[in-house]
Design a protein around this motif. Structure first.
Motif, PDB file in Angstrom:
ATOM      1  N   ALA A   1      -2.595   1.689  -5.397  1.00 22.12           N
ATOM      2  CA  ALA A   1      -3.417   2.257  -4.006  1.00 22.12           C
ATOM      3  C   ALA A   1      -3.972   3.520  -3.896  1.00 22.12           C
ATOM      4  O   ALA A   1      -4.748   3.821  -3.106  1.00 22.12           O
ATOM      5  CB  ALA A   1      -2.506   1.755  -2.812  1.00 22.12           C
ATOM      6  N   ARG A   2      -3.464   4.196  -5.083  1.00 25.10           N
ATOM      7  CA  ARG A   2      -3.762   5.712  -4.914  1.00 25.10           C
ATOM      8  C   ARG A   2      -5.485   5.864  -5.294  1.00 25.10           C
ATOM      9  O   ARG A   2      -6.222   5.123  -5.714  1.00 25.10           O
ATOM     10  CB  ARG A   2      -2.854   6.555  -5.970  1.00 25.10           C
ATOM     11  CG  ARG A   2      -1.411   6.378  -5.552  1.00 25.10           C
ATOM     12  CD  ARG A   2      -0.851   7.388  -6.566  1.00 25.10           C
ATOM     13  NE  ARG A   2       0.608   7.353  -6.099  1.00 25.10           N
ATOM     14  CZ  ARG A   2       1.532   7.534  -6.976  1.00 25.10           C
ATOM     15  NH1 ARG A   2       1.405   7.651  -8.277  1.00 25.10           N
ATOM     16  NH2 ARG A   2       2.825   7.226  -6.624  1.00 25.10           N
TER      17      ARG A   2
ATOM     18  N   MET B   1       1.026  -1.241   0.083  1.00 24.21           N
ATOM     19  CA  MET B   1       0.068  -0.055   0.007  1.00 24.21           C
ATOM     20  C   MET B   1       0.900   1.319   0.044  1.00 24.21           C
ATOM     21  O   MET B   1       0.768   2.129  -0.900  1.00 24.21           O
ATOM     22  CB  MET B   1      -0.999  -0.178   0.977  1.00 24.21           C
ATOM     23  CG  MET B   1      -1.563   1.318   1.516  1.00 24.21           C
ATOM     24  SD  MET B   1      -3.013   1.405   2.702  1.00 24.21           S
ATOM     25  CE  MET B   1      -2.218   1.415   4.267  1.00 24.21           C
ATOM     26  N   GLY B   2       1.759   1.519   0.807  1.00 26.79           N
ATOM     27  CA  GLY B   2       2.429   2.563   1.172  1.00 26.79           C
ATOM     28  C   GLY B   2       3.555   2.675   2.211  1.00 26.79           C
ATOM     29  O   GLY B   2       3.631   1.773   2.790  1.00 26.79           O
TER      30      GLY B   2
ATOM     31  N   TYR C   1      -4.547   7.881   5.334  1.00 30.30           N
ATOM     32  CA  TYR C   1      -4.592   6.687   6.248  1.00 30.30           C
ATOM     33  C   TYR C   1      -3.261   6.596   6.961  1.00 30.30           C
ATOM     34  O   TYR C   1      -3.014   6.826   8.047  1.00 30.30           O
ATOM     35  CB  TYR C   1      -4.979   5.093   5.954  1.00 30.30           C
ATOM     36  CG  TYR C   1      -6.475   5.007   5.639  1.00 30.30           C
ATOM     37  CD1 TYR C   1      -7.422   5.537   6.658  1.00 30.30           C
ATOM     38  CD2 TYR C   1      -6.854   4.464   4.487  1.00 30.30           C
ATOM     39  CE1 TYR C   1      -8.763   5.210   6.349  1.00 30.30           C
ATOM     40  CE2 TYR C   1      -8.056   4.421   4.028  1.00 30.30           C
ATOM     41  CZ  TYR C   1      -9.031   4.557   5.080  1.00 30.30           C
ATOM     42  OH  TYR C   1     -10.482   4.660   4.697  1.00 30.30           O
ATOM     43  N   LEU C   2      -2.210   6.956   6.082  1.00 26.25           N
ATOM     44  CA  LEU C   2      -0.567   6.901   6.603  1.00 26.25           C
ATOM     45  C   LEU C   2      -0.575   8.143   7.234  1.00 26.25           C
ATOM     46  O   LEU C   2       0.204   7.879   8.261  1.00 26.25           O
ATOM     47  CB  LEU C   2       0.207   6.670   5.123  1.00 26.25           C
ATOM     48  CG  LEU C   2       0.310   5.159   4.700  1.00 26.25           C
ATOM     49  CD1 LEU C   2       1.033   5.278   3.198  1.00 26.25           C
ATOM     50  CD2 LEU C   2       0.888   4.349   5.567  1.00 26.25           C
TER      51      LEU C   2
ATOM     52  N   VAL D   1       3.123   6.074  -1.645  1.00 30.07           N
ATOM     53  CA  VAL D   1       1.707   5.111  -1.855  1.00 30.07           C
ATOM     54  C   VAL D   1       1.985   4.357  -3.203  1.00 30.07           C
ATOM     55  O   VAL D   1       2.472   5.347  -4.128  1.00 30.07           O
ATOM     56  CB  VAL D   1       0.499   5.981  -1.752  1.00 30.07           C
ATOM     57  CG1 VAL D   1      -0.780   5.140  -1.981  1.00 30.07           C
ATOM     58  CG2 VAL D   1       0.125   6.744  -0.377  1.00 30.07           C
TER      59      VAL D   1
ATOM     60  N   GLY E   1      -7.544   5.811  -3.010  1.00 30.83           N
ATOM     61  CA  GLY E   1      -8.232   5.014  -2.132  1.00 30.83           C
ATOM     62  C   GLY E   1      -8.088   5.641  -0.722  1.00 30.83           C
ATOM     63  O   GLY E   1      -8.269   4.698   0.187  1.00 30.83           O
ATOM     64  N   SER E   2      -7.784   6.819  -0.415  1.00 26.64           N
ATOM     65  CA  SER E   2      -7.359   7.369   0.939  1.00 26.64           C
ATOM     66  C   SER E   2      -6.378   6.805   1.472  1.00 26.64           C
ATOM     67  O   SER E   2      -6.001   6.824   2.879  1.00 26.64           O
ATOM     68  CB  SER E   2      -8.624   7.346   1.745  1.00 26.64           C
ATOM     69  OG  SER E   2      -9.613   8.089   1.356  1.00 26.64           O
ATOM     70  N   SER E   3      -5.358   6.091   0.797  1.00 29.09           N
ATOM     71  CA  SER E   3      -4.177   5.377   1.537  1.00 29.09           C
ATOM     72  C   SER E   3      -2.993   6.120   1.999  1.00 29.09           C
ATOM     73  O   SER E   3      -2.613   6.231   3.205  1.00 29.09           O
ATOM     74  CB  SER E   3      -3.330   4.700   0.514  1.00 29.09           C
ATOM     75  OG  SER E   3      -4.259   3.486   0.015  1.00 29.09           O
TER      76      SER E   3
END
Length: 70
Positions: free
Chosen positions: A42-43, A1-2, A50-51, A38, A45-47
């Motif tokens: 996974a971009r 994800m990141g 979240y990080l 990220v 998607g609010s990743s």
């Protein structure tokens, strides 16, 4: 994800010093966002959010200063 990396501020870190002064946070409580990336799939998607939320809510940190380097 990141990935997100948060470092402790260095004595010469002007941004962290200014952030401490303006926010009222003691320097040891400030985290400096050093890296954030990220995976491309996974971009959007609010990743990244979240990080960032995880970085800001790290135990022992009351504040997080960051800036962009190009």
């Amino acid at each position: 994800m990141g990935h997100v990396a948060v470092n402790s501020p260095q004595p010469e870190d002007e941004v962290a010093r200014l952030w401490s002064e303006k926010s009222g946070a003691e320097t040891p409580q400030v985290g400096v966002l050093a890296r954030l990336f990220v995976a491309s799939d996974a971009r959007k998607g609010s990743s990244g959010q979240y990080l960032m939320d995880a970085a800001v809510s790290m135990p022992g940190r009351t504040s997080c200063a960051w800036y962009l380097r190009y």
